[in-house]
Scaffold this motif. Structure first.
Motif, PDB file in Angstrom:
ATOM      1  N   GLY A 180       0.866  -1.481   0.032  1.00  0.00           N
ATOM      2  CA  GLY A 180      -0.053   0.060   0.037  1.00  0.00           C
ATOM      3  C   GLY A 180       0.737   1.196   0.016  1.00  0.00           C
ATOM      4  N   GLY A 237      -0.985  -3.610  -2.577  1.00  0.00           N
ATOM      5  CA  GLY A 237      -1.878  -3.149  -1.184  1.00  0.00           C
ATOM      6  C   GLY A 237      -3.552  -3.326  -1.414  1.00  0.00           C
ATOM      7  N   ALA A 283     -19.165  10.551   2.984  1.00  0.00           N
ATOM      8  CA  ALA A 283     -18.170  11.639   3.800  1.00  0.00           C
ATOM      9  C   ALA A 283     -18.610  12.924   3.781  1.00  0.00           C
ATOM     10  N   THR A 336     -16.251  15.133   8.862  1.00  0.00           N
ATOM     11  CA  THR A 336     -15.832  14.634  10.099  1.00  0.00           C
ATOM     12  C   THR A 336     -14.959  15.569  10.815  1.00  0.00           C
ATOM     13  N   SER A 337     -14.762  16.951  10.387  1.00  0.00           N
ATOM     14  CA  SER A 337     -14.242  17.833  11.077  1.00  0.00           C
ATOM     15  C   SER A 337     -15.134  19.053  11.950  1.00  0.00           C
ATOM     16  N   SER A 338     -14.820  19.227  13.114  1.00  0.00           N
ATOM     17  CA  SER A 338     -15.829  20.176  13.559  1.00  0.00           C
ATOM     18  C   SER A 338     -14.689  21.015  14.582  1.00  0.00           C
ATOM     19  N   MET A 339     -15.344  21.566  15.724  1.00  0.00           N
ATOM     20  CA  MET A 339     -14.499  22.122  16.634  1.00  0.00           C
ATOM     21  C   MET A 339     -14.696  21.544  18.006  1.00  0.00           C
ATOM     22  N   PRO A 340     -14.148  20.219  18.106  1.00  0.00           N
ATOM     23  CA  PRO A 340     -14.420  19.783  19.573  1.00  0.00           C
ATOM     24  C   PRO A 340     -13.317  20.231  20.666  1.00  0.00           C
ATOM     25  N   PRO A 341     -13.703  19.973  21.773  1.00  0.00           N
ATOM     26  CA  PRO A 341     -12.882  20.504  22.838  1.00  0.00           C
ATOM     27  C   PRO A 341     -11.526  19.864  22.865  1.00  0.00           C
ATOM     28  N   ALA A 342     -10.599  20.506  23.275  1.00  0.00           N
ATOM     29  CA  ALA A 342      -9.188  19.824  23.369  1.00  0.00           C
ATOM     30  C   ALA A 342      -9.226  18.909  24.727  1.00  0.00           C
ATOM     31  N   VAL A 360      -0.741   4.256   5.241  1.00  0.00           N
ATOM     32  CA  VAL A 360      -1.004   3.518   4.187  1.00  0.00           C
ATOM     33  C   VAL A 360      -2.394   3.702   3.898  1.00  0.00           C
ATOM     34  N   SER A 414      -4.667   2.692   1.701  1.00  0.00           N
ATOM     35  CA  SER A 414      -5.618   1.799   1.609  1.00  0.00           C
ATOM     36  C   SER A 414      -5.923   0.934   2.458  1.00  0.00           C
ATOM     37  N   LYS A 462     -12.207  11.258  14.718  1.00  0.00           N
ATOM     38  CA  LYS A 462     -13.831  11.210  14.221  1.00  0.00           C
ATOM     39  C   LYS A 462     -13.989  10.244  12.896  1.00  0.00           C
ATOM     40  N   SER A 474     -10.272  13.285   7.230  1.00  0.00           N
ATOM     41  CA  SER A 474      -9.891  14.640   6.954  1.00  0.00           C
ATOM     42  C   SER A 474      -8.254  14.712   7.244  1.00  0.00           C
ATOM     43  N   ASN A 521      -7.690  14.308  11.271  1.00  0.00           N
ATOM     44  CA  ASN A 521      -7.828  12.911  11.449  1.00  0.00           C
ATOM     45  C   ASN A 521      -6.577  12.044  11.261  1.00  0.00           C
ATOM     46  N   ASP A 531      -7.489  21.663   9.445  1.00  0.00           N
ATOM     47  CA  ASP A 531      -8.183  22.861   9.584  1.00  0.00           C
ATOM     48  C   ASP A 531      -8.094  23.381  11.067  1.00  0.00           C
ATOM     49  N   GLY A 551      -9.649  23.813  13.672  1.00  0.00           N
ATOM     50  CA  GLY A 551     -10.496  23.169  14.843  1.00  0.00           C
ATOM     51  C   GLY A 551      -9.369  22.089  15.375  1.00  0.00           C
ATOM     52  N   GLU A 553      -6.834  21.309  18.419  1.00  0.00           N
ATOM     53  CA  GLU A 553      -6.827  20.053  19.404  1.00  0.00           C
ATOM     54  C   GLU A 553      -5.306  19.433  19.420  1.00  0.00           C
ATOM     55  N   ALA A 574      -3.240  21.098  21.784  1.00  0.00           N
ATOM     56  CA  ALA A 574      -3.570  20.792  23.151  1.00  0.00           C
ATOM     57  C   ALA A 574      -2.801  19.454  23.299  1.00  0.00           C
TER      58      ALA A 574
END
Lengths: 355, 509
Positions: free
Chosen positions: A212, A279, A340, A345-351, B344, B346, B386, B398, B401, B428, B430, B434, B437
């Motif tokens: 892969g 892969g 997707a 999948t991305s937001s602004m979650p707490p640290a 990787v 895949s 996530k 993303s 992630n 991004d 946000g 993270e 932190a």
């Protein structure tokens, strides 16, 4: 359970094989069995099916090895030649030692095949890793070298193997004495082992990772070179196993055995969905790919088509199968991408809160 | 002043997760050299890509000579007279200079290449820009500056009236810079417009007539170069109150030394690097592209066979010859390019996390599935990755992630020393907060962290100390308390050490 089966990566290929088999059974016609007087389907009868399994077993077993190499991002063109050399050397060794106890004969035969194929596999792997040459070139070279050795060693003769081996390979295992289930069982056994190896062991996982993304695998601390070497050893071993089975079943070995098998084997892996960029692939799918190819060959015979067209049909069918598979992959990718997009999948979650 | 050669009005470009350019408007005067500068990630390269047809804007308009244009490809831009001089990409290294120069229109006679005509044409093109490079030499044997000249010759020869210079990745020698300076004068004198994308102060001041400053994708200012001095320009590039973007992080007090590096060298990459790394601290590594930051990271992770020097781990001398050695010694590397070196793609997220620790969730090579899942799940939850499912391929995640997966891998492996190379590039806002932190927390848990970043604010807020590299050597070390962006930027560019031309020669009325 059924939905899981339908969603498995083998579902598409199995369905194609099933439909082709049903179509063939319906169009094959029938004949009267002289022994029993019963009317039997020309395709759907135990004898033909076992014959097909035997035809498929040789390169289905090798296709498992080829798939492992292809998943790692390599290719092995020497499988057919290794088959020939292993068979020839086994026959010559057994002829040289003379008559032995049957169990010893089988053990010595199998051992010889394993040693020869192991040596070929190690040679391939060491050269690919050590010389830093593309495996296509290395195994193209060893394909000729190995077959050449078989040719010279056997003086191009067909060498008979002791009947003890044939008894094992053609054993009916309690079925009708005209049927030979051993090749079928060997094929299923190797397929199962290959599948478990690839999906359940650390080495299998490493092979997928290297194929892969070799660079990322190196950054994750995997022994990339050792993995690249290992796959050729496995591919060689499957060729040795197929050679033992083939030479035993047919009772002789020559240097021209399994001529062209390397391409059948790669075709099986690719029809089974293996990606030549690495892969991706599956041992079970490769076996199914081999079965599809054998099924096409069988259809040509059963339907009394002109056998001269065999290669044209197989070539065309392989391209169609791969294109269909690619289309399916793209469709899945698009669906995944669409899903997707719906839930970003991305937001602004707490640290992390522990401070 | 003549009418503008290029006008950007409200140009906007978005990449997944990032707004690279946000409503940028400015004009480039014809027959001038216009510098576009800004920090890494300010959007300056994106601007060059849009103008030369590599990418297309999502909003706004680009006009050339008063006519709106929208290029579908670099070839189309070239037809319209816009060429891009790219440092390393745009030539065939295996072909000769002459072949490269004539690639688009090979002189031929009855389909055979007319070698004499090809060489003559190539020499003509090079003489036109005042260069005497041997046209029979393979492209790969040329220096970067010479390759640049060949590309300029090619661009000029193709009739380009607007030439975009993408950010040079290696600095020019004094002689090369002087020649480039003369060439720029020569080209602008005959009416060619040059757009010079860079953040190198000396070159900007020597070459350009006007400067446009971008920051975080926004247009900040366009000024005549003569109206500015270096510190004003640096101020424009930085511009913001840092605290608004980066909440202050409280590093724990550094504890015992984990790693000591003495005289680390790798020929051609970096020389005589020494530092020590303590548990609980974040050590920043700053430098321009090509200063040797990534190379040092790879060397410490056993991926550079030519490295020499002394390494001590917990006071004991160690050899790190492979990534496996590094792993065994408790070093983890989050590489610069997560898609090439990190993941990787895949394979699933789970498989990517457990890749280096498979032997810990297996018995004699047999993977214990449920245990593997549990390990992956634990770090997915801990790092808040996530995903719909841990079995989804990593390619669909993303940037933030994906980066967490690579980080999770080394935390799962129990690495005490973490080398993070550009951990927040392309993620991004946000996810960035993270990750910051996390870096903070990992340090306070006793990890030793070597943080490599092109973003100075990131270093200033996370690092306990910052080592500045320049051309493969340590240019200096600053404590967080006494560091600021300007001094770091000056140190990185070598402004304090290298003599830059006095105002009288760089100012051109």
């Amino acid at each position: 359970m059924i939905s899981r089966l339908l969603r498995s990566p083998q579902a598409g290929l199995s369905l194609v094989i099933l439909i082709a088999a049903i179509g063939l059974a319906l169009t094959a016609g029938s004949h009267v069995d002289p022994a029993t007087g019963n009317n039997v389907n020309n395709f759907l009868n135990a004898h033909t099916l076992f014959q097909m399994a035997t035809d498929a077993s040789g390169f289905a077993i090798m296709a498992v090895g080829a798939t492992i190499v292809i998943i790692s991002g390599g290719i092995d063109l020497s499988a057919g030649a290794v088959y020939a050399l292993a068979g020839v050397v086994m026959a010559m060794v057994l002829r040289a030692v003379g008559p032995l106890d049957p169990v010893l004969t089988v053990a010595l035969g199998l051992g010889t095949c394993i040693v020869v194929s192991l040596a070929c596999g190690i040679a391939n792997g060491v050269m690919v890793v050590g010389l830093q040459v593309h495996p296509f070139i290395i195994t193209l070279g060893t394909m000729w070298i190995v077959r050449g050795i078989a040719f010279v060693a056997s003086h191009a003769e067909s060498i008979l193997v002791p009947p003890a081996l044939t008894h094992v390979a053609k054993a009916s295992l309690g079925l009708n004495p005209t049927l030979s289930p051993v090749p079928l069982l060997a094929m299923l056994g190797v397929g199962t082992l290959g599948s478990i190896y690839l999906t359940r062991t650390v080495m299998g996982r490493h092979i997928f990772a290297v194929g892969g993304n070799a660079e990322a695998s190196r950054f994750a601390g995997l022994p990339v070179q050792r993995i690249r070497l290992g796959v050729f050893v496995l591919s060689g071993l499957t060729a040795g196993a197929a050679a033992f089975l083939g030479a035993s079943f047919y009772g002789s070995a020559t240097s021209s055995d399994a001529n062209g098998y390397e391409l059948y084997v790669i075709a099986s892996a690719v029809v089974g969905g293996a990606s030549l960029t690495g892969g991706k692939g599956s041992a079970v799918s490769a076996m199914l790919g081999a079965m599809l190819i054998v099924l096409i060959r069988q259809a040509i015979r059963t339907l009394h088509l002109d056998q001269n067209y065999e290669w044209i049909i197989i070539g065309g069918a392989m391209i169609v199968a791969v294109v269909l598979d690619q289309g399916g992959t793209k469709l899945v990718a698009r669906r995944v991408a669409a899903a997707a997009g719906r839930n970003p999948t991305s937001s602004m979650p707490p640290a992390p809160e522990s401070k | 002043m003549a009418s503008p050669a290029v006008r950007f009005s409200g140009v906007t470009k978005r990449y997944p997760g990032v707004v690279a350019l946000n409503g940028v408007s400015f004009e480039v005067a014809a027959a001038s050299c216009h510098a576009v500068c800004g920090e890494n990630g300010a959007g300056k390269s994106t601007l060059g890509k849009l103008l030369s047809g590599i990418d297309r804007p999502d909003g706004g308009a680009i006009e050339i000579d008063g006519r709106p244009v929208r290029f579908a490809s670099p070839a189309e831009a070239l037809t319209a007279g816009v060429a891009m001089v790219h440092q390393e990409l745009a030539s065939c290294a295996n072909l000769s200079v002459a072949e490269n120069l004539c690639l688009g229109a090979m002189p031929s006679r009855w389909t055979f290449v007319d070698r004499a005509a090809m060489r003559a044409r190539a020499i003509e093109l090079l003489v036109d820009i005042g260069s005497e490079i041997d046209v029979t030499k393979p492209m790969s044997t040329l220096s970067v500056a010479e390759q640049q000249l060949v590309q300029i010759a090619s661009a000029v020869g193709s009739g380009a009236r607007i030439i975009v210079f993408d950010e040079p990745t290696s600095s020019l020698s004094e002689g090369e810079a002087a020649r480039l300076y003369a060439l720029v004068r020569r080209l602008t004198a005959r009416g060619t417009t040059l757009i010079y994308v860079s953040h190198r102060m000396p070159e900007i001041f020597r070459l350009s007539d006007h400067v446009t400053v971008l920051r975080d994708g926004e247009h900040v200012a366009t000024r005549a170069t003569t109206e500015l001095d270096e510190s004003e320009l640096v101020q424009l590039m930085i511009g913001r109150k840092l605290d608004q973007y980066f909440p202050s992080h409280v590093g724990a007090a550094p504890r015992e030394e984990l790693l000591s590096v003495r005289g680390l060298s790798s020929p051609g990459k970096f020389y005589d690097i020494s530092f020590s790394l303590r548990a609980g601290e974040v050590l920043g590594l700053a430098g321009l592209i090509g200063a040797g930051r990534s190379e040092i990271a790879k060397a410490l992770f056993g991926l550079d066979p030519n490295v020499t020097g002394q390494l001590r781990l917990d006071g004991k001398p160690v050899q790190i010859r492979s990534a496996r050695d590094a792993m065994r010694l408790g070093i983890g590397l989050v590489p610069e390019d997560r898609k090439v070196e990190g993941l990787v793609l895949s394979m699933s997220g789970r498989e990517n996390v457990t890749l280096p620790v498979l032997d810990r969730v297996s018995t004699r090579s047999w993977i214990r599935s449920s245990e593997e899942r549990a390990v992956a799940q634990k770090y997915f939850e801990r790092l808040r990755v996530k995903v719909a499912s841990a079995d989804a391929p990593a390619s669909g995640l993303s940037g933030g992630n994906q980066q967490k997966l690579v980080l999770a891998r080394w935390i799962a492996a129990g690495s005490k020393i973490l080398i993070l190379n550009e951990p927040t590039r392309g993620v991004d806002v946000g996810a960035k907060a993270e990750l910051h932190a996390w870096i903070d927390q990992l340090a306070s848990e006793g990890h030793a962290i070597l943080l490599i970043s092109s973003e100075l604010p990131e270093l200033l807020h996370l690092a306990t100390r910052i080592i500045v590299l320049r051309q493969g050597r340590v240019a200096g070390e600053v404590a967080r308390e006494s560091a600021d962006q300007e001094s770091l930027l000056r140190m990185m560019a070598g402004l304090d050490a290298a003599a830059h031309p006095p105002a009288s020669t760089r100012a051109r009325a």
